[in-house]
Motif scaffolding. Structure first.
Motif, mmCIF file in Angstrom:
data_model
loop_
_atom_site.group_PDB
_atom_site.id
_atom_site.type_symbol
_atom_site.label_atom_id
_atom_site.label_comp_id
_atom_site.label_asym_id
_atom_site.label_seq_id
_atom_site.Cartn_x
_atom_site.Cartn_y
_atom_site.Cartn_z
ATOM 1 N N PRO A 44 -17.267 6.393 -10.041
ATOM 2 C CA PRO A 44 -18.650 7.176 -10.454
ATOM 3 C C PRO A 44 -19.049 8.072 -9.101
ATOM 4 C CG PRO A 44 -18.469 4.747 -10.603
ATOM 5 C CD PRO A 44 -17.332 5.106 -9.906
ATOM 6 N N ALA A 45 -19.761 9.252 -9.472
ATOM 7 C CA ALA A 45 -20.285 10.010 -8.585
ATOM 8 C C ALA A 45 -21.175 9.085 -7.396
ATOM 9 C CB ALA A 45 -21.187 10.971 -9.070
ATOM 10 N N GLN A 46 -21.851 8.430 -7.602
ATOM 11 C CA GLN A 46 -22.726 7.644 -6.802
ATOM 12 C C GLN A 46 -21.843 6.641 -6.089
ATOM 13 O OE1 GLN A 46 -23.292 7.731 -9.970
ATOM 14 N NE2 GLN A 46 -24.596 9.600 -9.793
ATOM 15 N N LEU A 47 -20.663 6.552 -6.080
ATOM 16 C CA LEU A 47 -19.959 5.397 -5.388
ATOM 17 C C LEU A 47 -20.208 5.357 -4.063
ATOM 18 C CD1 LEU A 47 -17.857 2.800 -5.690
ATOM 19 C CD2 LEU A 47 -15.996 4.706 -5.618
ATOM 20 N N GLY A 48 -20.147 6.460 -3.466
ATOM 21 C CA GLY A 48 -20.464 6.610 -1.913
ATOM 22 C C GLY A 48 -21.493 5.842 -1.418
ATOM 23 N N LEU A 49 -22.472 5.753 -1.968
ATOM 24 C CA LEU A 49 -23.800 5.041 -1.372
ATOM 25 C C LEU A 49 -23.357 3.686 -1.539
ATOM 26 C CD1 LEU A 49 -26.509 5.465 -0.288
ATOM 27 C CD2 LEU A 49 -27.527 5.229 -2.715
ATOM 28 N N CYS A 50 -22.866 3.190 -2.674
ATOM 29 C CA CYS A 50 -22.525 1.856 -2.759
ATOM 30 C C CYS A 50 -21.293 1.264 -1.594
ATOM 31 C CB CYS A 50 -22.289 1.103 -4.103
ATOM 32 S SG CYS A 50 -23.563 1.665 -5.280
ATOM 33 N N ALA A 51 -20.201 2.124 -1.610
ATOM 34 C CA ALA A 51 -19.285 1.997 -1.050
ATOM 35 C C ALA A 51 -19.680 1.574 0.604
ATOM 36 C CB ALA A 51 -18.140 2.881 -1.012
ATOM 37 N N ALA A 52 -20.777 2.359 0.949
ATOM 38 C CA ALA A 52 -21.010 2.189 2.393
ATOM 39 C C ALA A 52 -21.255 0.714 3.000
ATOM 40 C CB ALA A 52 -22.409 3.016 2.965
ATOM 41 N N CYS A 53 -21.568 -0.271 1.891
ATOM 42 C CA CYS A 53 -21.691 -1.632 2.243
ATOM 43 C C CYS A 53 -20.617 -2.410 1.550
ATOM 44 C CB CYS A 53 -23.280 -1.934 2.336
ATOM 45 S SG CYS A 53 -24.663 -1.253 3.198
ATOM 46 N N PRO A 102 -30.100 4.391 -15.145
ATOM 47 C CA PRO A 102 -29.589 3.432 -16.018
ATOM 48 C C PRO A 102 -27.999 3.698 -16.416
ATOM 49 C CG PRO A 102 -31.691 3.496 -16.730
ATOM 50 C CD PRO A 102 -31.353 4.817 -15.668
ATOM 51 N N ALA A 103 -27.364 4.898 -16.950
ATOM 52 C CA ALA A 103 -26.341 5.229 -17.099
ATOM 53 C C ALA A 103 -25.502 5.220 -15.864
ATOM 54 C CB ALA A 103 -26.233 6.586 -17.822
ATOM 55 N N GLN A 104 -25.903 5.804 -14.985
ATOM 56 C CA GLN A 104 -25.152 5.700 -13.429
ATOM 57 C C GLN A 104 -25.043 4.335 -13.107
ATOM 58 O OE1 GLN A 104 -27.759 8.336 -11.473
ATOM 59 N NE2 GLN A 104 -26.420 10.049 -11.734
ATOM 60 N N MET A 105 -25.927 3.365 -13.338
ATOM 61 C CA MET A 105 -25.874 1.969 -12.722
ATOM 62 C C MET A 105 -24.745 1.179 -13.576
ATOM 63 S SD MET A 105 -29.487 0.679 -12.121
ATOM 64 C CE MET A 105 -30.801 1.492 -11.150
ATOM 65 N N ALA A 109 -21.351 -0.540 -12.363
ATOM 66 C CA ALA A 109 -21.087 -1.836 -12.615
ATOM 67 C C ALA A 109 -19.633 -1.962 -13.473
ATOM 68 C CB ALA A 109 -22.186 -2.323 -13.610
ATOM 69 N N ASP A 110 -19.503 -0.827 -14.435
ATOM 70 C CA ASP A 110 -18.060 -1.009 -14.949
ATOM 71 C C ASP A 110 -17.000 -0.704 -13.750
ATOM 72 O OD1 ASP A 110 -19.228 -1.492 -17.369
ATOM 73 O OD2 ASP A 110 -19.064 0.843 -17.947
ATOM 74 N N TRP A 111 -17.144 0.122 -12.861
ATOM 75 C CA TRP A 111 -16.366 0.436 -11.732
ATOM 76 C C TRP A 111 -15.918 -0.651 -11.018
ATOM 77 C CZ3 TRP A 111 -12.725 3.987 -10.214
ATOM 78 C CH2 TRP A 111 -12.268 3.672 -8.667
ATOM 79 N N TYR A 112 -16.707 -1.355 -10.518
ATOM 80 C CA TYR A 112 -16.516 -2.528 -9.723
ATOM 81 C C TYR A 112 -16.041 -3.681 -10.445
ATOM 82 C CZ TYR A 112 -18.861 -0.794 -5.386
ATOM 83 O OH TYR A 112 -18.902 0.188 -4.372
ATOM 84 N N ALA A 113 -16.411 -3.908 -11.803
ATOM 85 C CA ALA A 113 -15.938 -5.140 -12.633
ATOM 86 C C ALA A 113 -14.539 -4.862 -12.733
ATOM 87 C CB ALA A 113 -16.616 -5.279 -13.948
ATOM 88 N N ALA A 114 -13.993 -3.621 -12.855
ATOM 89 C CA ALA A 114 -12.636 -3.177 -12.879
ATOM 90 C C ALA A 114 -11.560 -3.407 -11.901
ATOM 91 C CB ALA A 114 -12.327 -1.813 -13.518
ATOM 92 N N GLN A 115 -12.457 -3.542 -10.664
ATOM 93 C CA GLN A 115 -11.388 -3.685 -9.584
ATOM 94 C C GLN A 115 -11.090 -5.131 -9.360
ATOM 95 O OE1 GLN A 115 -11.217 -0.760 -7.669
ATOM 96 N NE2 GLN A 115 -12.216 -0.068 -9.192
ATOM 97 N N PRO A 116 -9.942 -5.322 -8.674
ATOM 98 C CA PRO A 116 -9.370 -6.501 -8.563
ATOM 99 C C PRO A 116 -10.276 -7.360 -7.750
ATOM 100 C CG PRO A 116 -7.812 -5.016 -7.660
ATOM 101 C CD PRO A 116 -9.095 -4.354 -8.344
ATOM 102 N N ALA A 117 -10.616 -8.732 -7.846
ATOM 103 C CA ALA A 117 -11.450 -9.476 -7.106
ATOM 104 C C ALA A 117 -10.882 -9.953 -5.824
ATOM 105 C CB ALA A 117 -11.457 -10.942 -7.634
ATOM 106 N N CYS A 118 -11.490 -10.042 -4.553
ATOM 107 C CA CYS A 118 -11.241 -10.221 -3.269
ATOM 108 C C CYS A 118 -10.946 -11.675 -3.413
ATOM 109 C CB CYS A 118 -12.333 -9.570 -2.443
ATOM 110 S SG CYS A 118 -11.806 -9.842 -0.746
ATOM 111 N N PRO A 119 -9.887 -12.105 -2.760
ATOM 112 C CA PRO A 119 -9.697 -13.475 -2.431
ATOM 113 C C PRO A 119 -10.783 -14.088 -1.276
ATOM 114 C CG PRO A 119 -7.638 -12.455 -2.101
ATOM 115 C CD PRO A 119 -8.639 -11.239 -2.237
#
Length: 125
Positions: A44-53, A102-105, A109-119
């Motif tokens: 997602p285009a807004q990933l950078g803001l979330c990815a910072a933390c 909301p569409a960007q949110m 959400a779909d992006w992070y849900a598709a990532q493999p969980a961290c042990p």
């Protein structure tokens, strides 16, 4: 630490990653290394803001910041809407999500849900 300073410490590195294209980098399947983006999925285009933390792949590096990878998309979407509306009273998250529609949110959400969980033991001693 002031809220503005904390926000800048979290947001600036993520925005720099986004500008440098680090968030959209993918490894080839044959390399033996994990891919950041599931096949055919664009970050997602807004990933950078979330990815910072939370990390571009949802694996936060700080123990007091939750991992998002592998969480249910509906849970993440509702959590973001709750932060943005103030139902979850976390000013940093409310500020970070204020400009995201909301569409960007949902895309986040779909992006992070598709990532493999961290042990669990990967971040915590």
């Amino acid at each position: 630490m002031s809220l503005l300073r904390l926000f800048l410490l979290c947001a600036v590195p993520g925005l720099l990653m986004l500008l440098l294209g680090a968030c959209s980098e993918r490894m080839s399947r044959g390399s033996g290394r994990a891919t950041l983006a599931p096949a055919g999925m664009q970050p997602p285009a807004q990933l950078g803001l979330c990815a910072a933390c939370h990390g571009a792949n949802g694996h936060a590096r700080q123990p007091d910041i939750p991992d998002l990878a592998g969480q249910k998309a509906d849970y993440l979407d509702k959590a973001m809407r709750d932060y943005a509306s103030g139902v979850r009273n976390v000013p940093l998250m409310r500020g970070a999500l204020g400009a995201i529609d909301p569409a960007q949110m949902r895309a986040l959400a779909d992006w992070y849900a598709a990532q493999p969980a961290c042990p669990p033991q990967a971040r915590r001693p």
